[in-house]
Motif scaffolding. Structure first.
Motif, mmCIF file in Angstrom:
data_model
loop_
_atom_site.group_PDB
_atom_site.id
_atom_site.type_symbol
_atom_site.label_atom_id
_atom_site.label_comp_id
_atom_site.label_asym_id
_atom_site.label_seq_id
_atom_site.Cartn_x
_atom_site.Cartn_y
_atom_site.Cartn_z
ATOM 1 N N ASN A 127 34.200 19.044 -11.099
ATOM 2 C CA ASN A 127 34.808 17.925 -11.500
ATOM 3 C C ASN A 127 34.954 16.859 -10.660
ATOM 4 O OD1 ASN A 127 35.763 19.641 -13.602
ATOM 5 N ND2 ASN A 127 37.696 20.441 -12.542
ATOM 6 N N ILE A 128 34.230 16.848 -9.554
ATOM 7 C CA ILE A 128 33.971 15.710 -8.863
ATOM 8 C C ILE A 128 32.415 15.304 -8.777
ATOM 9 C CG2 ILE A 128 34.064 14.912 -6.544
ATOM 10 C CD1 ILE A 128 36.289 16.927 -5.736
ATOM 11 N N SER A 129 32.331 13.999 -9.457
ATOM 12 C CA SER A 129 30.826 13.633 -9.540
ATOM 13 C C SER A 129 30.511 13.030 -8.025
ATOM 14 C CB SER A 129 30.783 12.448 -10.439
ATOM 15 O OG SER A 129 31.436 11.415 -10.272
ATOM 16 N N LEU A 130 29.166 12.806 -8.039
ATOM 17 C CA LEU A 130 28.664 11.974 -6.517
ATOM 18 C C LEU A 130 29.399 10.766 -6.338
ATOM 19 C CD1 LEU A 130 26.759 12.183 -4.221
ATOM 20 C CD2 LEU A 130 25.013 11.564 -5.750
ATOM 21 N N ALA A 131 29.413 10.045 -7.627
ATOM 22 C CA ALA A 131 30.024 8.626 -7.459
ATOM 23 C C ALA A 131 31.437 8.810 -7.078
ATOM 24 C CB ALA A 131 29.751 8.071 -8.731
ATOM 25 N N THR A 132 31.974 9.760 -7.533
ATOM 26 C CA THR A 132 33.562 9.775 -7.203
ATOM 27 C C THR A 132 33.861 10.307 -5.893
ATOM 28 O OG1 THR A 132 34.394 10.427 -9.510
ATOM 29 C CG2 THR A 132 35.772 11.028 -7.610
ATOM 30 N N TRP A 133 32.849 11.047 -5.313
ATOM 31 C CA TRP A 133 32.757 11.425 -3.971
ATOM 32 C C TRP A 133 32.555 10.258 -3.111
ATOM 33 C CZ3 TRP A 133 34.068 14.730 -0.333
ATOM 34 C CH2 TRP A 133 33.154 14.955 0.742
ATOM 35 N N ASP A 134 31.434 9.631 -3.318
ATOM 36 C CA ASP A 134 31.346 8.131 -2.470
ATOM 37 C C ASP A 134 32.317 7.132 -2.372
ATOM 38 O OD1 ASP A 134 28.802 9.431 -1.814
ATOM 39 O OD2 ASP A 134 27.707 8.413 -3.546
ATOM 40 N N ARG A 135 33.081 7.239 -3.724
ATOM 41 C CA ARG A 135 34.271 6.381 -3.740
ATOM 42 C C ARG A 135 35.324 6.731 -2.953
ATOM 43 N NH1 ARG A 135 33.814 5.857 -8.441
ATOM 44 N NH2 ARG A 135 35.478 7.177 -9.228
ATOM 45 N N SER A 136 35.817 7.812 -3.209
ATOM 46 C CA SER A 136 37.211 8.285 -2.679
ATOM 47 C C SER A 136 36.916 9.540 -1.850
ATOM 48 C CB SER A 136 38.232 8.608 -3.860
ATOM 49 O OG SER A 136 37.630 9.147 -4.844
ATOM 50 N N GLY A 137 36.207 10.499 -2.390
ATOM 51 C CA GLY A 137 36.153 11.986 -1.486
ATOM 52 C C GLY A 137 35.646 11.566 -0.276
ATOM 53 N N LYS A 138 34.584 10.976 0.027
ATOM 54 C CA LYS A 138 34.117 10.783 1.538
ATOM 55 C C LYS A 138 35.116 10.066 2.141
ATOM 56 C CE LYS A 138 30.016 8.869 3.871
ATOM 57 N NZ LYS A 138 30.606 8.377 4.985
ATOM 58 N N PRO A 139 35.744 8.998 2.025
ATOM 59 C CA PRO A 139 36.711 8.422 2.938
ATOM 60 C C PRO A 139 37.726 9.223 3.373
ATOM 61 C CG PRO A 139 36.053 6.932 1.006
ATOM 62 C CD PRO A 139 35.556 8.096 0.915
ATOM 63 N N PHE A 140 38.193 10.122 2.344
ATOM 64 C CA PHE A 140 39.300 11.176 2.672
ATOM 65 C C PHE A 140 38.601 12.308 3.530
ATOM 66 C CE2 PHE A 140 41.085 15.454 1.655
ATOM 67 C CZ PHE A 140 42.690 15.006 2.099
ATOM 68 N N TYR A 141 37.359 12.623 3.240
ATOM 69 C CA TYR A 141 36.801 13.797 4.401
ATOM 70 C C TYR A 141 36.654 12.905 5.849
ATOM 71 C CZ TYR A 141 32.727 15.819 6.472
ATOM 72 O OH TYR A 141 31.830 16.485 7.380
ATOM 73 N N ASP A 142 36.419 11.665 5.816
ATOM 74 C CA ASP A 142 36.189 10.947 7.109
ATOM 75 C C ASP A 142 37.393 11.038 7.645
ATOM 76 O OD1 ASP A 142 33.384 10.630 7.018
ATOM 77 O OD2 ASP A 142 33.608 8.654 6.007
ATOM 78 N N ARG A 143 38.803 10.700 7.021
ATOM 79 C CA ARG A 143 40.025 10.624 7.631
ATOM 80 C C ARG A 143 40.349 11.883 8.385
ATOM 81 N NH1 ARG A 143 41.078 7.469 3.156
ATOM 82 N NH2 ARG A 143 42.202 9.373 1.934
ATOM 83 N N LEU A 144 39.849 13.016 7.640
ATOM 84 C CA LEU A 144 40.232 14.359 8.401
ATOM 85 C C LEU A 144 39.403 14.600 9.458
ATOM 86 C CD1 LEU A 144 39.726 16.710 5.292
ATOM 87 C CD2 LEU A 144 42.000 16.015 6.253
ATOM 88 N N ILE A 145 38.340 14.105 9.587
ATOM 89 C CA ILE A 145 37.647 14.018 11.062
ATOM 90 C C ILE A 145 38.339 13.032 11.937
ATOM 91 C CG2 ILE A 145 35.457 13.604 12.394
ATOM 92 C CD1 ILE A 145 34.049 13.885 9.642
ATOM 93 N N GLY A 146 38.899 11.919 11.706
ATOM 94 C CA GLY A 146 39.665 11.350 12.599
ATOM 95 C C GLY A 146 41.013 11.856 12.649
ATOM 96 N N LYS A 147 41.607 12.421 11.963
ATOM 97 C CA LYS A 147 42.807 13.365 12.204
ATOM 98 C C LYS A 147 42.643 14.158 13.689
ATOM 99 C CE LYS A 147 47.142 14.749 11.489
ATOM 100 N NZ LYS A 147 48.028 13.960 11.834
#
Length: 255
Positions: free
Chosen positions: A218-238
């Motif tokens: 249910n998560i396309s690559l475009a959706t991942w680049d737009r919103s999924g990847k920033p969320f993933y980067d925030r987890l690393i920052g957390k």
């Protein structure tokens, strides 16, 4: 006292558990004081403390606890991202656990980290076809013989693992800036552009996305680049923020 200073207490070389030389002062800290301080830091900053202890190899249980706590944090904050909020409630925990696991692996990576060689499957050898000339059994003439042999992998030079250190700066994080060096006539150092001064290559976020795709489509690559990847980067920052908080908390109890 910092988190790095506590590592030696988990790998003691003697029976003394103290940070100072022996003396008769009643104000000196005892081993019990240090244990209490570390316990308070663990209670006040559980994620940061566990993440650091798992990163430096003190305890695998701490590493698993850090991933578990980060997964809980991801579940609490993922609804702010529309693409993640729409996920089925049955698969959302699994997706968050995957993101938390990859985020923790990225957080633990350093210039000294090793990763399995993908070229040879971490075996150190690859199959190669060679052509040799062999004599006939009758002793008359020669013929070509094609054989498949195992040769040493060039990517890892037979080690089966590849260093995560940046190839441009060799893990130092800094390189010679050619233009500035030529202009000023002396060596000028600057942050490596390839690794942004970290000294190592991060885990590509696309690997986390591929792992998610095995759970849901249910998560396309475009959706991942737009919103999924920033969320993933925030987890690393957390994880980095929580480690800093654990370090500050420990310093308050043990000066």
């Amino acid at each position: 006292m910092s988190l790095e200073s506590t590592v030696k207490y988990h790998f003691p070389k003697g029976q003394s558990f103290s940070d100072t030389a022996p003396n008769t002062s009643p104000d000196k800290l005892t081993g019990t004081d240090y244990i209490a301080g570390m316990g308070m830091a663990m209670a006040r900053a559980p994620l940061g403390y566990s993440a650091f202890m798992g990163k430096v190899g003190v305890s695998k249980n701490d590493a698993r606890r850090a991933v578990s706590l980060l997964t809980e944090y991801a579940l609490q904050t993922c609804d702010k991202v529309a693409a993640l909020r729409k996920l089925n409630s049955k698969i959302k925990p699994a997706v968050m656990q995957v993101l938390a696991s990859y985020a923790y692996l990225d957080y633990c990576r350093s210039a000294a980290s090793l990763r399995p060689c993908e070229c040879c499957g971490a075996t150190g050898f690859i199959a190669a076809k060679v052509v040799t000339m062999k004599s006939m059994l009758s002793g008359h003439g020669r013929r070509e013989v094609r054989e498949q042999i195992r040769v040493r992998c060039k990517a890892c030079t037979g080690k089966g693992v590849i260093s995560s250190a940046c190839r441009d700066c060799s893990g130092r994080g800094r390189v010679v800036m050619r233009k500035e060096t030529e202009r000023q006539g002396v060596p000028v150092m600057g942050d490596c552009k390839r690794c942004c001064g970290r000294g190592y290559e991060r885990i590509p976020a696309i690997e986390a996305y591929r792992a998610i795709c095995t759970i849901t489509e249910n998560i396309s690559l475009a959706t991942w680049d737009r919103s999924g990847k920033p969320f993933y980067d925030r987890l690393i920052g957390k994880l980095e923020v929580e480690e800093s908080w654990a370090n500050t908390t420990l310093a308050k109890f043990i000066v």
